[in-house]
Design an enzyme around this catalytic site. Structure first.
Site, PDB file in Angstrom:
ATOM      1  N   SER A  64      84.722  69.307  74.739  1.00 11.28           N
ATOM      2  CA  SER A  64      85.902  69.122  75.586  1.00 11.28           C
ATOM      3  C   SER A  64      86.104  70.385  76.412  1.00 11.28           C
ATOM      4  O   SER A  64      85.898  71.496  75.924  1.00 11.28           O
ATOM      5  CB  SER A  64      87.131  68.849  74.720  1.00 11.28           C
TER       6      SER A  64
ATOM      7  N   ARG B 226      68.810  29.778 102.846  1.00  9.05           N
ATOM      8  CA  ARG B 226      69.156  31.160 102.526  1.00  9.05           C
ATOM      9  C   ARG B 226      70.575  31.392 103.020  1.00  9.05           C
ATOM     10  O   ARG B 226      70.844  31.280 104.214  1.00  9.05           O
ATOM     11  CB  ARG B 226      68.192  32.156 103.170  1.00  9.05           C
TER      12      ARG B 226
END
Length: 371
Positions: free
Chosen positions: A262, A301
């Site tokens: 930390s 498509r």
């Protein structure tokens, strides 16, 4: 020089997903173009060269062409024709190349993920056996419920891994080859062979290590859904185990041997693997939803749906590869702290059937995949 947009600053486990990086996708596209060139030349009776080199590409130009065409394959095909001649890409369409390349990358990513899941599962299986008789008080709805065994709890993790393995083993990775509108007619017309597309599909699939689906799946996105859902299943298993790891680390029952630090509290050993596993489990629903939504295709498509799929597909693979690697690391990094639980001497916890079933199911999954 192309600047890297995403080099992993906000992706702590990103190094484990290099298999889906842009370079790998580019090489997979070239692999497909190379296999097509050789197979196509053979069908036409024309001598071709299989030397198509990614290192010779101008990447700045490739990006410009990609922006211009809205797809990276147009500029790539033009550049590769300068290396391999006019037969490069002949009869194919952009979707053939990009779908196939992403399937090649999917295969590599998920095969790798399966290996790492197997490693994690073997470690958890050893812990299940070791702690089969260890009493452990479990919780339901966040409250202490009954006493079972730690082996039974860990067998739940093993079951989650086995479920992901079963999903991965059911996935196929098909070649995409259909030409402009998916009917393969360009190959028949250019070669004079009405069976050209079927012959090419077989040869190219074998060359790039994919299955021959016997069809084009341009607008049937079920193969993509299967792959991305499989990747998501790895994230789900990882996230489920990660939540338990984090909660057990909070209670100092199971902790990482090498926790994370930390910036403000140097005494901490954070369960980083657990945190990242949960994060990936939460993140994967977003790209998976995009793939699901984009699967409602139309025409030969669609305008936008297919394009939306690329990054979402890749992100699912990325998170799945990361989660499998995180699980393997977390399993090897576990330290179990035995804590006393209240046990009625007349009713010692056993959970034998649960443990045996989980172990047997995992072994079947691993052996089946290894064969």
């Amino acid at each position: 020089m192309v600047d890297a947009f995403d080099w992993g600053l906000l992706e702590p486990a990103g190094a484990d997903a290099a298999v889906v990086a842009d370079d790998r996708i580019l090489h997979a596209m070239i692999e497909l173009e190379r296999a097509h060139l050789v197979a196509w030349g053979g069908l036409l009776g024309v001598e071709t060269t299989s030397t198509l080199d990614a290192d010779l590409l101008d990447r700045e130009a490739l990006l410009r062409e990609s922006r211009q065409a809205g797809v990276p394959v147009v500029g790539l095909a033009q550049a590769l024709r300068q290396q391999g001649g006019t037969l490069v890409h002949q009869g194919m369409t952009s979707q053939d190349v990009l779908d196939t390349a992403l399937m090649v990358v999917s295969r590599d990513a998920l095969v790798g993920a399966r290996t790492r899941l197997g490693e994690a599962g073997r470690r958890f299986a050893a812990l299940v056996r070791e702690h089969r008789p260890t009493p452990f008080a479990v919780r339901t709805l966040m409250q202490e419920a009954e006493t079972t065994t730690l082996g039974a709890v860990l067998s739940g993790w093993l079951d989650a891994i086995t479920s992901a393995l079963e999903v991965l083993d059911a996935v196929e990775f098909p070649l995409q080859l259909g030409g402009a509108v998916g009917d393969g007619e360009a190959f028949a017309r250019l070669s004079g062979d009405p069976d050209a597309v079927a012959k090419l599909r077989r040869r190219i699939a074998a060359a790039v290590g994919l299955t021959d689906p016997g069809r084009a799946w341009h607008t049937d996105r079920s193969p993509v859904l299967a792959v991305t859902r499989a990747a998501a299943s790895v994230c789900t298993a990882g996230g489920r185990i990660g939540r338990d790891l984090g909660l057990l680390a909070r209670d100092e029952v199971v902790t990482p041997l090498h926790g994370g630090g930390s910036s403000a509290m140097p005494h901490k050993k954070n369960p980083v693997d657990a945190v990242l596993l949960v994060a990936n489990g939460l993140r994967v629903s977003g790209p998976l939803a995009v793939v699901q939504t984009a699967s409602l295709s139309y025409d030969a498509r669609p305008a936008g749906e297919w394009h939306a799929e690329w990054q979402a597909w890749r992100e699912c693979l990325r998170l799945g590869a990361e989660s499998a690697a995180l699980l393997a690391h977390a399993a090897e990094d576990l330290v179990v702290h035995i804590r006393r639980a209240h046990v009625d001497p007349a009713k010692p916890p056993r959970a034998t059937a649960t443990v045996d079933a989980a172990l047997a199911r995992f072994e079947r999954a691993v052996e089946g995949g290894d064969r």
